[in-house]
Design a protein around this motif. Structure first.
Motif, PDB file in Angstrom:
ATOM      1  N   CYS A 239       1.025   8.428   3.460  1.00 24.42           N
ATOM      2  CA  CYS A 239       1.118   7.031   3.034  1.00 24.42           C
ATOM      3  C   CYS A 239       1.215   6.052   4.197  1.00 24.42           C
ATOM      4  CB  CYS A 239       2.340   6.846   2.123  1.00 24.42           C
ATOM      5  SG  CYS A 239       2.415   7.965   0.717  1.00 24.42           S
TER       6      CYS A 239
ATOM      7  N   TRP B  56       2.122   1.825  -3.548  1.00 21.49           N
ATOM      8  CA  TRP B  56       1.045   2.304  -4.418  1.00 21.49           C
ATOM      9  C   TRP B  56       0.722   3.767  -4.128  1.00 21.49           C
ATOM     10  CZ3 TRP B  56      -4.547   2.615  -3.052  1.00 21.49           C
ATOM     11  CH2 TRP B  56      -5.331   2.991  -4.153  1.00 21.49           C
TER      12      TRP B  56
ATOM     13  N   LEU C 228       0.822  -1.203   0.000  1.00 14.79           N
ATOM     14  CA  LEU C 228       0.000   0.000   0.000  1.00 14.79           C
ATOM     15  C   LEU C 228       0.857   1.255   0.000  1.00 14.79           C
ATOM     16  CD1 LEU C 228      -2.752  -1.109   2.547  1.00 14.79           C
ATOM     17  CD2 LEU C 228      -3.122  -0.512   0.144  1.00 14.79           C
TER      18      LEU C 228
ATOM     19  N   LYS D 216      10.085   7.511  -9.041  1.00 10.45           N
ATOM     20  CA  LYS D 216       9.644   6.251  -8.440  1.00 10.45           C
ATOM     21  C   LYS D 216      10.754   5.604  -7.617  1.00 10.45           C
ATOM     22  CE  LYS D 216       6.097   5.186 -11.884  1.00 10.45           C
ATOM     23  NZ  LYS D 216       5.626   4.201 -12.900  1.00 10.45           N
TER      24      LYS D 216
ATOM     25  N   HIS E 136       3.510   6.205  -5.193  1.00 13.54           N
ATOM     26  CA  HIS E 136       3.488   6.531  -6.618  1.00 13.54           C
ATOM     27  C   HIS E 136       2.381   7.535  -6.934  1.00 13.54           C
ATOM     28  CE1 HIS E 136       5.660   2.490  -7.613  1.00 13.54           C
ATOM     29  NE2 HIS E 136       6.506   3.463  -7.280  1.00 13.54           N
TER      30      HIS E 136
END
Length: 273
Positions: free
Chosen positions: A137, A35, A32, A57, A38
């Protein structure tokens, strides 16, 4: 009242190799983070063409690697120092026995902060700019961890009113119904904090204010959840009837407020030249 389902902590057994649900929740947390990291690259504060150090990235991958090291090392040391200092002072080698359990979120957070200091220095980026990237995040990873706690039937809540519809009896916690505090923390520190922080972080803010919002939000939600969570047996409730978790949240909340105000004033001064 409900009975905890007593899920087998081993999700899959392959010969001598046992794959635990808790380990899978950690993998989910890392996935997670990748993801969301990004997606975070597309947000205005990190996608601007005018940035001195453009984000890529590869940065997300490096942050995750360093963050994992910080979580494990800081989480373990934090638990030893905050919750059982006398025991580990007498048994220092037990600090390395991480397989026996014992991790602290607050220690893990400090470990991640140290790791991000290294990352910021190596990439020549402001530390708070890096932390602003990371903060939104994190809550989904916290949610995954609380889900693992519930599956394992650990870190259960305090005894609840027998009439509470979702009061739950946990194995090893007696016959009285308890608050499923792992679920409360999953919803508060995980889902709700993520939604609020992600929406807030999508727009530009003074450097450090997203980090401040995380500190304040987690501190408040964890403080609330601790009223329903059973205190550590060897500590009980401390001064003012507060648990260790609540006392550790106090500097987070105060620090979050102070950082948010300071960052805003600093940004105002910079804009006014």
């Amino acid at each position: 009242m409900l009975q905890h389902p007593q899920i087998d902590p081993v999700a899959l057994q392959l010969g001598p190799l046992a794959i635990h649900w808790y380990g899978l929740t950690y993998l989910a947390a890392f996935g997670l983070f990748m993801w969301l990291g990004h997606l975070r690259l597309r947000h205005p504060a990190f996608a601007g063409a005018g940035l001195a150090q453009p984000w890529a990235k590869r940065d997300v991958e490096d942050i995750l690697f360093l963050g994992v090291l910080g979580v494990v090392a800081g989480g373990r040391l934090g638990y030893c120092l905050f919750y059982k200092p006398a025991y580990y002072l007498q048994n220092p080698l037990e600090i390395f026995a991480v397989w026996e359990g014992g991790m602290s979120f607050h220690g893990g957070m400090l470990g991640v902060a140290v790791a991000m200091v290294w990352f910021a220095h190596s990439r020549k980026r402001p530390f708070l700019h890096v932390m602003d990237f990371v903060a939104p995040c994190v809550p989904t990873g916290l949610a995954a961890g609380r889900l693992g706690n519930f599956i394992n039937g650990e870190l259960w809540g305090r005894v609840s009113d027998p009439s509470l519809p979702w009061g739950m009896v946990f194995r090893g916690a007696g016959d009285l119904p308890r608050h499923p505090s792992q679920v409360y923390q999953f919803l508060l520190e995980g889902v709700l904090l993520f939604l609020l922080l992600w929406i807030y972080a999508r727009k530009r803010h003074a450097t450090g204010q997203v980090t401040a919002a995380f500190l304040f939000g987690y501190g408040v939600f964890r403080f609330i959840a601790e009223y329903f969570r059973e205190p550590d047996a060897h500590l009980g409730l401390l001064s003012l009837g507060m648990s260790m978790g609540q006392w550790l949240c106090v500097p987070m909340v105060l620090g979050g407020v102070g950082l948010w105000v300071w960052a805003g004033r600093r940004n105002t001064i910079a804009e006014n030249g």
